[in-house]
Design an enzyme around this catalytic site. Structure first.
Site, short mmCIF file in Angstrom:
data_model
loop_
_atom_site.label_atom_id
_atom_site.label_comp_id
_atom_site.label_asym_id
_atom_site.label_seq_id
_atom_site.Cartn_x
_atom_site.Cartn_y
_atom_site.Cartn_z
N TYR A 1 -104.36 118.44 8.59
CA TYR A 1 -104.42 117.84 9.51
C TYR A 1 -104.70 118.71 11.06
CZ TYR A 1 -100.19 116.27 7.33
OH TYR A 1 -99.14 115.61 5.50
N GLU B 1 -94.97 114.68 -3.35
CA GLU B 1 -96.13 114.64 -3.05
C GLU B 1 -96.91 115.54 -1.71
OE1 GLU B 1 -95.30 109.75 -1.99
OE2 GLU B 1 -94.76 110.91 -0.37
N PRO B 2 -96.78 117.06 -1.85
CA PRO B 2 -97.06 118.32 -0.94
C PRO B 2 -98.70 117.74 -0.19
CG PRO B 2 -97.63 118.99 -2.91
CD PRO B 2 -96.41 117.62 -3.42
N GLY B 3 -98.42 117.67 1.19
CA GLY B 3 -99.80 117.87 1.70
C GLY B 3 -99.91 119.09 2.49
N ARG C 1 -103.14 119.44 16.83
CA ARG C 1 -102.64 119.88 16.55
C ARG C 1 -101.39 120.68 17.64
NH1 ARG C 1 -100.20 122.06 12.95
NH2 ARG C 1 -98.76 121.53 12.86
N CYS D 1 -112.41 118.12 27.89
CA CYS D 1 -112.67 118.10 29.09
C CYS D 1 -110.81 117.74 29.64
CB CYS D 1 -113.17 116.93 30.19
SG CYS D 1 -115.23 117.65 30.17
N1 LLP Z 1 -94.98 111.93 1.21
C1 LLP Z 1 -95.46 111.17 2.68
C2 LLP Z 1 -94.77 109.32 2.21
C3 LLP Z 1 -95.84 111.21 3.84
O1 LLP Z 1 -95.60 110.70 5.40
C4 LLP Z 1 -95.99 112.67 4.33
C5 LLP Z 1 -96.91 113.18 5.52
C6 LLP Z 1 -96.47 113.79 3.18
C7 LLP Z 1 -96.22 112.64 2.00
C8 LLP Z 1 -96.54 114.89 3.14
O2 LLP Z 1 -96.24 115.59 3.70
P1 LLP Z 1 -96.34 117.07 4.39
O3 LLP Z 1 -96.31 117.93 2.75
O4 LLP Z 1 -97.99 117.19 4.44
O5 LLP Z 1 -95.46 117.84 5.08
N2 LLP Z 1 -100.43 114.90 11.67
C9 LLP Z 1 -99.01 115.39 11.43
C10 LLP Z 1 -97.87 115.75 9.44
C11 LLP Z 1 -97.98 114.39 9.14
C12 LLP Z 1 -96.59 114.33 8.33
C13 LLP Z 1 -97.31 112.80 8.04
N3 LLP Z 1 -96.27 112.83 6.30
C14 LLP Z 1 -99.12 117.23 11.37
O6 LLP Z 1 -100.34 117.88 11.45
O7 LLP Z 1 -97.63 118.18 10.86
#
Ligand code: LLP
Length: 472
Positions: A424, A324-326, A364, A395
């Protein structure tokens, strides 16, 4: 003076032409680039992305403006997908963690590239469904899903990644109440476990004791499997996610070895029909020059080897492998363009340059002290002769987007472009100080299209109600 420009990827910022960019695109891993893959400097000394002059985009759509490079996003999707085909012998499915940026266009593109979607709310489910992604490819996460959300997900045909006992029992109640109906289909679920692998930026430790709000504690795993085995739920596998913005490969290599023991226990002792293993996301991206994440290819190869070795050693057939890459899919595909306002010099301390956005469009830096890189898009090759701090317009003293960055001489009206804002940023944007959320455009082959409209002042009042007795 050593200028920061010298450490930016020169081939992109200074010497790229449209031709050599397109010939080398598929070899670059988008998560390792500071800029979208199609970024070049054009004949006007302006930054150009997807064949569109960023300065002209701002003239057309206003600022702040998120600019999403379609080629970078599709390339990242294809690299994930194709790397699994190359490195993993079993079936695989990449899911986009849409919390990074949930909107119709992004979901539609990743869906068209064959990815499924990881969602964490009814809103993200709706977005994924409306973008045309098949419900069978939508996996629903979250540590406190409401009954309403669970029912919506089940009616839509999504798979639920169950996080805890409360949710498991709620789901069983729902399933039981429907189980006598002729059209009953057992809810398709996975179980989220806390694998005991902790990640830090430069090290990781494995712990017996796990302090996380997400997932079942491994100590209660037998009770969970026993419950599921006699339930009305169809449990297809297990899930773990170890963290985000991770640069080390080792924790992701280890995850297969940790999960396989539970997979074996579930199938052999409890007779559960497990077929899928979801190892979460977490691959990092390059926000600043010193960030050095592995490529998408290296990450996929590592997890594939880890899972394969563990399952072969345990004498189990390879599971369908999900991830699950984001951030690594969408983070580096987008930049944010701002218009520079005024400046303030505090003698012997620093010069602040203000832009027309800030913590509302990119929370961020203030939330995680995240670092970013930026350029002045209308003077790309000007000498970087001043060190400045980029301040947002909120502000809040902490509303600083970038501290101490080398930029050329700037003046009001110049366009500042901050890199790597695809993940994000929009998804965590707010209306703090009643700022309308910016627009987003997608660029490709010299064409730009709006994917999110800029909010108007009137939009900000849309949900407000003024009871009769307060009216004047
Ligand atoms: N799967 C699950 C269950 C997750 O909780 C997350 C991210 C992902 C996949 C995706 O992770 P990634 O590939 O994007 O690293 N708001 C924070 C990041 C929070 C991530 C939350 N979970 C930031 O701006 O750094």
């Amino acid at each position: 003076m050593t200028t920061a420009l010298s450490s930016l990827p020169k081939e992109i910022l200074t010497t790229n032409t449209s031709e050599n960019v397109s010939s080398s695109l598929d070899k670059l891993s988008p998560n390792q680039q500071l800029l979208p893959l199609t970024a070049v400097v054009n004949a006007h000394d302006h930054l150009e992305i997807g064949g569109c002059d960023v300065v002209e985009l701002v003239q057309q759509y206003g600022s702040p403006l998120y600019i999403l490079d379609e080629v970078s996003l599709r390339t990242a999707c294809q690299q994930y997908r194709d790397a699994f085909t190359r490195h993993y012998q079993g079936a695989s499915q990449v899911l986009y963690a849409s919390k990074a940026w949930s909107c119709l266009a992004v979901c539609a593109i990743v869906g068209a590239e064959g990815l499924g979607i990881d969602v964490v709310s009814a809103g993200e489910i709706l977005t994924a469904l409306r973008s045309g992604v098949l419900p069978s490819l939508i996996y629903f996460h979250g540590n406190n899903k409401s009954l309403d959300e669970l029912n919506y997900a089940l009616e839509s045909g999504c798979t639920i990644v169950v996080d805890n006992w409360h949710e498991l029992k709620n789901l069983e109640d729902i399933a039981k109440s429907q189980s006598t109906s002729l059209s009953f289909k057992a809810p398709r679920i996975m179980l989220r476990l806390t694998p005991g692998i902790e990640c830090h930026t430069h090290e990781y430790i494995q712990t017996g004791h796990i302090d996380s709000k997400f997932g079942f504690d491994p100590n209660e795993i037998e009770a969970v499997f026993a419950f599921v085995a006699q339930s009305n739920l169809h449990c297809i596998g297990i899930h773990a996610h170890i963290g985000s913005q991770i640069f080390e490969l080792q924790p992701h290599q280890d995850i297969g070895g940790v999960m396989v023991q539970w997979f074996k226990l579930a199938t052999e002792t409890y007779g559960l029909p497990f077929s899928e293993l979801n190892i979460g996301g977490g691959l990092g991206i390059r926000y600043v020059e010193s960030d050095d994440p592995p490529s998408i290819e290296e990450w996929v190869k590592t997890v594939s080897i880890g899972v394969t070795d563990a399952f072969v050693a345990a004498g189990l057939a390879l599971p369908k492998l999900l991830c699950e890459p984001g951030r690594s899919l969408v983070g580096a595909t987008c930049v944010t363009a701002y218009t520079i306002g005024g400046s303030k010099t505090v003698p012997d301390i620093r010069t602040y340059i203000t832009v027309d956005g800030g913590m509302s469009d990119n929370p961020r830096p203030i939330t995680y002290q995240s670092k970013y890189r930026a350029v002045v898009a209308n003077h790309m090759s000007a000498a970087l002769n001043q060190s400045v701090t980029i301040a947002g317009k909120h502000c809040e003293s902490g509303d600083i987007l970038i501290k101490d960055i080398q930029l050329p001489e700037t003046q009001s009206g110049d366009i500042l472009v901050v890199f790597s804002t695809g993940a994000y940023n929009y998804s965590m944007a707010s209306n703090y100080n009643r700022l309308p959320k910016p627009a987003a455009v997608i660029v490709e082959g010299g064409e730009s299209s709006l994917i999110i409209k800029r909010e108007t002042r009137e939009d900000l009042l849309r949900q407000d109600c003024l009871p009769e007795r307060f009216r004047q």
